[in-house]
Design a protein around this motif. Structure first.
Motif, mmCIF file in Angstrom:
data_model
loop_
_atom_site.group_PDB
_atom_site.id
_atom_site.type_symbol
_atom_site.label_atom_id
_atom_site.label_comp_id
_atom_site.label_asym_id
_atom_site.label_seq_id
_atom_site.Cartn_x
_atom_site.Cartn_y
_atom_site.Cartn_z
ATOM 1 N N LEU A 45 0.826 -1.208 0.000
ATOM 2 C CA LEU A 45 0.000 0.000 0.000
ATOM 3 C C LEU A 45 0.860 1.258 0.000
ATOM 4 N N GLU A 46 1.896 1.269 0.817
ATOM 5 C CA GLU A 46 2.750 2.454 0.888
ATOM 6 C C GLU A 46 3.422 2.730 -0.456
ATOM 7 N N LYS A 47 3.843 1.688 -1.147
ATOM 8 C CA LYS A 47 4.424 1.864 -2.479
ATOM 9 C C LYS A 47 3.382 2.397 -3.455
ATOM 10 N N LYS A 48 2.169 1.891 -3.356
ATOM 11 C CA LYS A 48 1.114 2.335 -4.265
ATOM 12 C C LYS A 48 0.803 3.817 -4.065
ATOM 13 N N LEU A 49 0.774 4.270 -2.813
ATOM 14 C CA LEU A 49 0.525 5.690 -2.534
ATOM 15 C C LEU A 49 1.643 6.557 -3.097
ATOM 16 N N CYS A 50 2.879 6.076 -2.982
ATOM 17 C CA CYS A 50 4.002 6.822 -3.561
ATOM 18 C C CYS A 50 3.891 6.871 -5.085
ATOM 19 N N ASP A 51 3.556 5.752 -5.690
ATOM 20 C CA ASP A 51 3.417 5.708 -7.149
ATOM 21 C C ASP A 51 2.295 6.636 -7.625
ATOM 22 N N LEU A 52 1.214 6.696 -6.879
ATOM 23 C CA LEU A 52 0.064 7.516 -7.274
ATOM 24 C C LEU A 52 0.330 9.009 -7.130
ATOM 25 N N THR A 53 1.109 9.389 -6.135
ATOM 26 C CA THR A 53 1.285 10.807 -5.831
ATOM 27 C C THR A 53 2.628 11.377 -6.278
ATOM 28 N N GLY A 54 3.630 10.522 -6.409
ATOM 29 C CA GLY A 54 4.965 11.010 -6.693
ATOM 30 C C GLY A 54 5.770 11.306 -5.451
ATOM 31 N N ALA A 55 5.204 11.099 -4.260
ATOM 32 C CA ALA A 55 5.959 11.269 -3.013
ATOM 33 C C ALA A 55 7.015 10.167 -2.904
ATOM 34 N N LYS A 56 8.120 10.476 -2.224
ATOM 35 C CA LYS A 56 9.183 9.488 -2.068
ATOM 36 C C LYS A 56 8.857 8.446 -1.009
ATOM 37 N N TYR A 57 8.136 8.863 0.030
ATOM 38 C CA TYR A 57 7.880 7.965 1.156
ATOM 39 C C TYR A 57 6.425 8.092 1.611
ATOM 40 N N ALA A 58 5.867 6.983 2.073
ATOM 41 C CA ALA A 58 4.529 6.962 2.655
ATOM 42 C C ALA A 58 4.536 6.059 3.876
ATOM 43 N N VAL A 59 3.862 6.505 4.918
ATOM 44 C CA VAL A 59 3.716 5.716 6.147
ATOM 45 C C VAL A 59 2.225 5.645 6.456
ATOM 46 N N VAL A 60 1.640 4.455 6.339
ATOM 47 C CA VAL A 60 0.216 4.322 6.620
ATOM 48 C C VAL A 60 0.019 4.106 8.112
ATOM 49 N N CYS A 61 -1.155 4.518 8.593
ATOM 50 C CA CYS A 61 -1.430 4.463 10.027
ATOM 51 C C CYS A 61 -2.915 4.208 10.266
ATOM 52 N N SER A 62 -3.310 4.188 11.511
ATOM 53 C CA SER A 62 -4.644 3.724 11.883
ATOM 54 C C SER A 62 -5.758 4.671 11.465
ATOM 55 N N ASN A 63 -5.479 5.953 11.379
ATOM 56 C CA ASN A 63 -6.482 6.930 10.931
ATOM 57 C C ASN A 63 -5.788 8.250 10.650
ATOM 58 N N GLY A 64 -6.528 9.204 10.086
ATOM 59 C CA GLY A 64 -5.946 10.490 9.739
ATOM 60 C C GLY A 64 -5.508 11.288 10.947
ATOM 61 N N THR A 65 -6.246 11.179 12.043
ATOM 62 C CA THR A 65 -5.877 11.891 13.271
ATOM 63 C C THR A 65 -4.520 11.422 13.780
ATOM 64 N N ALA A 66 -4.309 10.115 13.762
ATOM 65 C CA ALA A 66 -3.003 9.571 14.142
ATOM 66 C C ALA A 66 -1.919 10.110 13.224
ATOM 67 N N GLY A 67 -2.234 10.230 11.933
ATOM 68 C CA GLY A 67 -1.276 10.773 10.982
ATOM 69 C C GLY A 67 -0.873 12.197 11.316
ATOM 70 N N LEU A 68 -1.855 13.028 11.673
ATOM 71 C CA LEU A 68 -1.549 14.402 12.053
ATOM 72 C C LEU A 68 -0.709 14.454 13.327
ATOM 73 N N HIS A 69 -1.031 13.574 14.271
ATOM 74 C CA HIS A 69 -0.288 13.549 15.529
ATOM 75 C C HIS A 69 1.185 13.227 15.289
ATOM 76 N N ILE A 70 1.459 12.157 14.546
ATOM 77 C CA ILE A 70 2.858 11.790 14.348
ATOM 78 C C ILE A 70 3.573 12.799 13.453
ATOM 79 N N ALA A 71 2.843 13.436 12.533
ATOM 80 C CA ALA A 71 3.463 14.481 11.717
ATOM 81 C C ALA A 71 3.904 15.655 12.594
#
Length: 397
Positions: free
Chosen positions: A50-76
């Protein structure tokens, strides 16, 4: 008891049309079943896929998937170094998580006002609120339209501030021809069922920084690593790991990842249909008395998550609440996105008061979220338009 929108009239639809709904097909179901029959339900190969697919779709170098968007904002925020005594600038026209992520880190949210035409955070208002304590800006792509990334990045990098794009609404959108997710210092995506694609729950943080990427991995999983390059003591064997920071259990399961991989295969199709619906809405509502259509900046090629109808209350004999209830009586089930974050009692107890973002506060008084999702039929769309037109005509001054 809710009265009909128009005295003595019949609703435009017998069945309800809801403001949002996921679309799940047999391929999605089979993807989850395949994982259930596999050796891994979590921490397995679907996460990396999944992380590779998100990078391929967006052009970002790295992706880290997590339990929800709120968790994503917290770790960011943690990766950005947000901590006690810091400030994080964001918009009040958003879900509470966009500001709560600062509080989780001991920082203080600072609310910048919006552009009254696009409804996105105003870079000029952000600039006015920058202080020596500002550590990060959390810029929300409201409704799926990209924020003005270029001026925000310029401001943040000049001031040594990290730009975190709250892209909960924005997957599939492009800014100046480049996919959102590959532009800001970090971008969070959300995969809640009402979003364009879903994992049931789930989120991701994308970045082009290897340093940020390594830290995101740590904070997602208890601060623990087995990576020998990061260990502070000599490894004692294949079982050995170390906790380097205070992290969290924000992992996504392989079942969720499999569902999202399948959903992402349909992202282009989902996006085209959403664009068709938005174009039809814009065509119908642009000339309707008392109705305002959200403006889109030319830099944003937008896949909308939400469609916002704005009414001019001075042109109607009813207010937004009664317009909302009248649509419900027509079996068009709407929502309102969002109550300004600092209106909530929790924020009032922190000392926030109304009046700090007048454009955002005025917007809140006038908006209704109309139904928008992939599986809406043309008949559904026309029923929504008919209901709005019926009410607008009946109650127009």
């Amino acid at each position: 008891m809710e009265k009909p929108a128009i005295e003595g009239g019949k609703p435009v639809r017998e069945q309800k049309i809801y403001y949002g709904h996921q679309y799940i097909d047999e391929a999605d179901i089979q993807a989850v079943v395949d994982v259930l029959r596999s050796d891994y339900l979590t921490c397995g190969p679907k996460i990396g896929e999944l992380e590779k697919k998100l990078c391929d779709l967006t052009g970002a170098k790295y992706a880290v998937v997590c339990s929800n968007g709120t968790a994503g904002l917290h770790i960011a925020c943690l990766v950005a170094g947000v901590g006690e005594g810091d400030e994080v600038i964001t918009t009040p026209v958003t879900f509470a998580a966009s500001a709560n992520c600062a509080l989780y880190c001991g920082a203080r949210p600072v609310f910048a006002d919006i552009n009254p035409e696009t409804y996105n955070i105003d870079p000029a208002s952000v600039a006015e609120r920058v202080t020596g304590k500002t550590k990060a800006v959390v810029a929300v792509d409201y409704t799926g339209q990209s924020v003005e990334l270029e001026p925000l990045l310029r401001l943040c990098h000049e001031k040594g501030i990290v730009l975190i794009e709250d892209g909960a609404h924005v997957i599939g959108t492009k800014y100046k021809g480049k996919k959102n997710g590959s532009i800001a210092d970090m971008t969070m995506f959300s995969f809640h069922p009402v979003k364009t694609v879903t994992a049931g729950e789930g989120g991701a943080v994308l970045t082009n920084s290897e340093e940020y990427y390594q830290k995101l991995l740590l904070y997602r999983a208890h601060g623990i690593t087995r990576d020998e390059r990061l260990l502070e003591h000599a490894s004692e064997g294949a079982w050995y790991y170390e906790q380097l920071v205070l992290g969290y259990n924000y992992r996504m399961t392989d079942m969720q990842a499999a569902l999202l991989i399948s959903q992402l295969d349909k992202l282009d199709r989902f996006g085209r249909r959403r664009k068709e619906i938005v174009a039809r809405y814009n065509e119908a509502f642009s000339g309707m008395p008392g109705i305002v259509v959200q403006k889109e900046i030319p830099e944003s090629d937008t896949i909308r998550h939400l469609y916002i109808l704005r009414i001019k209350p001075e042109e109607f004999t009813i207010d937004r609440r009664h317009f909302f209830e009248a649509l419900g009586a027509e079996n068009v089930c709407c929502n309102v996105h969002y109550i300004p974050t600092y209106y909530f009692p929790y924020y009032e107890k922190l000392g926030y008061r109304r009046g700090i973002c007048p454009n955002a506060e005025k917007l809140y008084e006038e908006i209704i979220t109309l139904p928008l999702y992939y599986a809406m039929s043309d008949e559904d769309v026309e029923s929504v338009i008919e209901a709005v037109g019926k009410i607008a005509a009946y109650y127009h001054r």
